[in-house]
Each structure stands twice: as C-alpha cells, then as structure tokens.
Design a protein around this motif. Structure first.
Motif, PDB file in Angstrom:
ATOM      1  N   THR A  79       0.851  -1.189   0.000  1.00  0.00           N
ATOM      2  CA  THR A  79       0.000   0.000   0.000  1.00  0.00           C
ATOM      3  C   THR A  79       0.887   1.239   0.000  1.00  0.00           C
ATOM      4  O   THR A  79       1.710   1.391   0.907  1.00  0.00           O
ATOM      5  CB  THR A  79      -0.894   0.002   1.260  1.00  0.00           C
ATOM      6  N   PRO A  80       0.728   2.131  -0.992  1.00  0.00           N
ATOM      7  CA  PRO A  80       1.610   3.310  -1.061  1.00  0.00           C
ATOM      8  C   PRO A  80       1.541   4.212   0.171  1.00  0.00           C
ATOM      9  O   PRO A  80       2.534   4.814   0.548  1.00  0.00           O
ATOM     10  CB  PRO A  80       1.117   4.070  -2.295  1.00  0.00           C
ATOM     11  N   ALA A  81       0.383   4.291   0.817  1.00  0.00           N
ATOM     12  CA  ALA A  81       0.218   5.200   1.956  1.00  0.00           C
ATOM     13  C   ALA A  81       0.755   4.621   3.265  1.00  0.00           C
ATOM     14  O   ALA A  81       0.780   5.306   4.280  1.00  0.00           O
ATOM     15  CB  ALA A  81      -1.261   5.547   2.120  1.00  0.00           C
ATOM     16  N   ALA A  82       1.201   3.378   3.245  1.00  0.00           N
ATOM     17  CA  ALA A  82       1.700   2.731   4.462  1.00  0.00           C
ATOM     18  C   ALA A  82       3.194   2.460   4.328  1.00  0.00           C
ATOM     19  O   ALA A  82       3.770   2.604   3.255  1.00  0.00           O
ATOM     20  CB  ALA A  82       0.945   1.433   4.705  1.00  0.00           C
ATOM     21  N   SER A  83       3.793   2.035   5.430  1.00  0.00           N
ATOM     22  CA  SER A  83       5.203   1.649   5.391  1.00  0.00           C
ATOM     23  C   SER A  83       5.397   0.212   5.884  1.00  0.00           C
ATOM     24  O   SER A  83       6.525  -0.255   6.008  1.00  0.00           O
ATOM     25  CB  SER A  83       6.039   2.599   6.245  1.00  0.00           C
ATOM     26  N   GLN A  84       4.271  -0.463   6.131  1.00  0.00           N
ATOM     27  CA  GLN A  84       4.340  -1.848   6.593  1.00  0.00           C
ATOM     28  C   GLN A  84       3.079  -2.578   6.161  1.00  0.00           C
ATOM     29  O   GLN A  84       1.980  -2.013   6.144  1.00  0.00           O
ATOM     30  CB  GLN A  84       4.453  -1.907   8.118  1.00  0.00           C
ATOM     31  N   ILE A  85       3.246  -3.841   5.824  1.00  0.00           N
ATOM     32  CA  ILE A  85       2.095  -4.705   5.552  1.00  0.00           C
ATOM     33  C   ILE A  85       2.405  -6.090   6.095  1.00  0.00           C
ATOM     34  O   ILE A  85       3.557  -6.519   6.076  1.00  0.00           O
ATOM     35  CB  ILE A  85       1.732  -4.757   4.049  1.00  0.00           C
ATOM     36  N   ARG A  86       1.366  -6.734   6.618  1.00  0.00           N
ATOM     37  CA  ARG A  86       1.504  -8.094   7.157  1.00  0.00           C
ATOM     38  C   ARG A  86       0.585  -9.015   6.366  1.00  0.00           C
ATOM     39  O   ARG A  86      -0.609  -8.748   6.234  1.00  0.00           O
ATOM     40  CB  ARG A  86       1.120  -8.134   8.638  1.00  0.00           C
ATOM     41  N   TRP A  87       1.157 -10.104   5.871  1.00  0.00           N
ATOM     42  CA  TRP A  87       0.390 -11.107   5.162  1.00  0.00           C
ATOM     43  C   TRP A  87       0.306 -12.353   6.035  1.00  0.00           C
ATOM     44  O   TRP A  87       1.311 -12.794   6.584  1.00  0.00           O
ATOM     45  CB  TRP A  87       1.043 -11.446   3.819  1.00  0.00           C
ATOM     46  N   ALA A  88      -0.901 -12.891   6.166  1.00  0.00           N
ATOM     47  CA  ALA A  88      -1.123 -14.114   6.936  1.00  0.00           C
ATOM     48  C   ALA A  88      -1.253 -15.295   5.981  1.00  0.00           C
ATOM     49  O   ALA A  88      -1.891 -15.185   4.933  1.00  0.00           O
ATOM     50  CB  ALA A  88      -2.387 -13.983   7.779  1.00  0.00           C
ATOM     51  N   ILE A  89      -0.630 -16.391   6.348  1.00  0.00           N
ATOM     52  CA  ILE A  89      -0.749 -17.634   5.594  1.00  0.00           C
ATOM     53  C   ILE A  89      -1.444 -18.623   6.515  1.00  0.00           C
ATOM     54  O   ILE A  89      -0.872 -19.070   7.519  1.00  0.00           O
ATOM     55  CB  ILE A  89       0.631 -18.163   5.158  1.00  0.00           C
ATOM     56  N   SER A 100      -1.328 -20.844  11.458  1.00  0.00           N
ATOM     57  CA  SER A 100      -0.948 -19.854  10.450  1.00  0.00           C
ATOM     58  C   SER A 100       0.425 -19.265  10.752  1.00  0.00           C
ATOM     59  O   SER A 100       0.927 -19.349  11.871  1.00  0.00           O
ATOM     60  CB  SER A 100      -1.991 -18.735  10.368  1.00  0.00           C
ATOM     61  N   ASP A 101       1.006 -18.702   9.732  1.00  0.00           N
ATOM     62  CA  ASP A 101       2.241 -17.922   9.817  1.00  0.00           C
ATOM     63  C   ASP A 101       1.939 -16.524   9.298  1.00  0.00           C
ATOM     64  O   ASP A 101       0.956 -16.327   8.568  1.00  0.00           O
ATOM     65  CB  ASP A 101       3.341 -18.541   8.941  1.00  0.00           C
ATOM     66  N   THR A 102       2.767 -15.575   9.679  1.00  0.00           N
ATOM     67  CA  THR A 102       2.651 -14.225   9.126  1.00  0.00           C
ATOM     68  C   THR A 102       4.013 -13.768   8.616  1.00  0.00           C
ATOM     69  O   THR A 102       5.059 -14.177   9.130  1.00  0.00           O
ATOM     70  CB  THR A 102       2.134 -13.194  10.154  1.00  0.00           C
ATOM     71  N   ILE A 103       3.957 -12.940   7.590  1.00  0.00           N
ATOM     72  CA  ILE A 103       5.161 -12.295   7.052  1.00  0.00           C
ATOM     73  C   ILE A 103       4.900 -10.797   7.103  1.00  0.00           C
ATOM     74  O   ILE A 103       3.867 -10.323   6.617  1.00  0.00           O
ATOM     75  CB  ILE A 103       5.447 -12.729   5.613  1.00  0.00           C
ATOM     76  N   THR A 104       5.829 -10.064   7.697  1.00  0.00           N
ATOM     77  CA  THR A 104       5.716  -8.604   7.795  1.00  0.00           C
ATOM     78  C   THR A 104       6.795  -7.973   6.936  1.00  0.00           C
ATOM     79  O   THR A 104       7.978  -8.301   7.071  1.00  0.00           O
ATOM     80  CB  THR A 104       5.882  -8.143   9.257  1.00  0.00           C
ATOM     81  N   PHE A 105       6.368  -7.086   6.056  1.00  0.00           N
ATOM     82  CA  PHE A 105       7.298  -6.329   5.225  1.00  0.00           C
ATOM     83  C   PHE A 105       7.267  -4.873   5.659  1.00  0.00           C
ATOM     84  O   PHE A 105       6.195  -4.260   5.718  1.00  0.00           O
ATOM     85  CB  PHE A 105       6.906  -6.408   3.746  1.00  0.00           C
ATOM     86  N   ASN A 106       8.426  -4.315   5.961  1.00  0.00           N
ATOM     87  CA  ASN A 106       8.581  -2.874   6.160  1.00  0.00           C
ATOM     88  C   ASN A 106       9.195  -2.347   4.874  1.00  0.00           C
ATOM     89  O   ASN A 106      10.128  -2.960   4.325  1.00  0.00           O
ATOM     90  CB  ASN A 106       9.494  -2.580   7.357  1.00  0.00           C
ATOM     91  N   ILE A 126      11.992  -2.615  -0.011  1.00  0.00           N
ATOM     92  CA  ILE A 126      11.821  -3.383   1.218  1.00  0.00           C
ATOM     93  C   ILE A 126      13.016  -3.098   2.125  1.00  0.00           C
ATOM     94  O   ILE A 126      14.164  -3.252   1.717  1.00  0.00           O
ATOM     95  CB  ILE A 126      11.697  -4.886   0.932  1.00  0.00           C
ATOM     96  N   THR A 127      12.731  -2.658   3.347  1.00  0.00           N
ATOM     97  CA  THR A 127      13.796  -2.308   4.289  1.00  0.00           C
ATOM     98  C   THR A 127      14.006  -3.378   5.357  1.00  0.00           C
ATOM     99  O   THR A 127      15.089  -3.467   5.924  1.00  0.00           O
ATOM    100  CB  THR A 127      13.508  -0.957   4.969  1.00  0.00           C
ATOM    101  N   ASN A 128      12.965  -4.165   5.631  1.00  0.00           N
ATOM    102  CA  ASN A 128      13.073  -5.192   6.669  1.00  0.00           C
ATOM    103  C   ASN A 128      11.952  -6.211   6.462  1.00  0.00           C
ATOM    104  O   ASN A 128      10.858  -5.859   6.035  1.00  0.00           O
ATOM    105  CB  ASN A 128      12.960  -4.554   8.059  1.00  0.00           C
ATOM    106  N   THR A 129      12.251  -7.459   6.786  1.00  0.00           N
ATOM    107  CA  THR A 129      11.256  -8.527   6.673  1.00  0.00           C
ATOM    108  C   THR A 129      11.323  -9.394   7.925  1.00  0.00           C
ATOM    109  O   THR A 129      12.400  -9.749   8.370  1.00  0.00           O
ATOM    110  CB  THR A 129      11.533  -9.405   5.436  1.00  0.00           C
ATOM    111  N   GLU A 130      10.156  -9.692   8.487  1.00  0.00           N
ATOM    112  CA  GLU A 130      10.058 -10.574   9.651  1.00  0.00           C
ATOM    113  C   GLU A 130       8.982 -11.610   9.365  1.00  0.00           C
ATOM    114  O   GLU A 130       8.054 -11.351   8.601  1.00  0.00           O
ATOM    115  CB  GLU A 130       9.690  -9.771  10.900  1.00  0.00           C
TER     116      GLU A 130
END
Length: 168
Positions: A79-89, A100-106, A126-130
């Motif tokens: 999302t252009p207006a955000a700086s982080q998104i979390r995807w759930a699997i 489930s697992d989650t992946i967070t992208f900053n 992408i600056t960081n991934t957890e």
C-alpha cells in the motif's frame, strides 16, 4: 478506377494503420512484489494448494490466494500510503486447521514518473522482513527494489519434510 479514388483509398488505409500504432504506454503500470514458494531442504520450487493468503487482520476482504488454488507464486501487494504490511498464511491442510504464519514487510514507497503516456506510479524498497516460523523456514528478499518489471523478488521457504519436525 480513377487516380483520385486510389489516393483516397490509400489515405484511408494509412490513417487506419496509424490509428492502430502502439506508441502509447506499454509498460506494466503496477509495482507488485512477486513471491515464490520453495522447499527449505531442497531449495526447489513447490506448489501449495492448501493455504489461504490474506492481509493479516482482514481475512474475508483481502484474500489473494485461497485453498484449492495450486500455486508456486503469488503477488503480495503493498500500500503506497503505508510503510508496513503483514500477510497471513493460513494452513488448510487436514490436521492443520487454525494454524498460520505471518510475514511482515517494512518498506518505503517511492513515487516514480514513468513518462507522459504512462504517468506516475509507486515503486517500493523493502527495508526489513520478519516472519513467524511455524512452517516458514525463511523469507529471502532477492531484490529489495520492487518495480513494475515482472520478476520474482521474494522467496518463501517452507519446511515440507516430516523429518524436520512440523511440516506441511
């Protein structure tokens, strides 16, 4: 056939061919990260068909991959207006319901002006991934700059071998 009629027909054909030219924007206008699925042991591409992938916290209105859809890759929009998104699997395999697992992208959103025909769009860095590690072994960002060039930039490695403990 008279010379004026032939000139008129040739003019119409030339105008029609010129109107069909493709001098407009041909670039892909979206910068969406493409992620591939891999086995953590063999490092080979795998196809998964018993997972749901959705934005964390919004499972019903953001489903981008549903169980029953066999896939080796998936697009994970930012999302252009955000700086982080979390995807759930969410795992939908028998005996794994509710796990489930989650992946967070900053990331940074980078405005990019392509051309007059194509206009402006966003690229992402992408600056960081957890991630959580129930079945995800690791997440590798192959190229942190997400542009509109279609190329796999993220690799998600899953534990799929029963000998490694929890497995898909």
């Amino acid at each position: 056939m008279g010379k004026p009629l032939i000139i008129c027909i040739i003019s119409i054909i030339c105008a029609a061919v010129a109107a069909c030219s493709s001098s407009g924007c041909l670039d892909n206008g979206s910068a969406i990260p493409l992620a591939g699925f891999y086995d953590s042991s063999s490092k080979k591409i795998i196809a998964l068909d018993a997972i749901d992938i959705h934005a964390a916290g919004a499972p019903n209105d953001s489903l981008i991959l549903g169980a029953g859809s066999r896939a080796t890759q998936v697009y994970l929009p930012f999302t252009p207006a955000a700086s982080q998104i979390r995807w759930a699997i969410d795992y939908r395999q028998e005996n794994l319901e509710g796990l489930s697992d989650t992946i967070t992208f900053n990331y940074e959103s980078l405005p990019y002006f392509a051309s007059d025909e194509c206009g402006a769009m966003y690229y992402y860095r992408i600056t960081n991934t957890e991630w959580t590690s129930l079945f995800i072994d690791s997440v590798v960002v192959v190229d942190p700059l997400i542009s509109n060039i279609e190329r796999e930039r993220i690799r998600i490695y899953f534990r799929t071998n029963a000998e490694e403990g929890s497995s898909l």
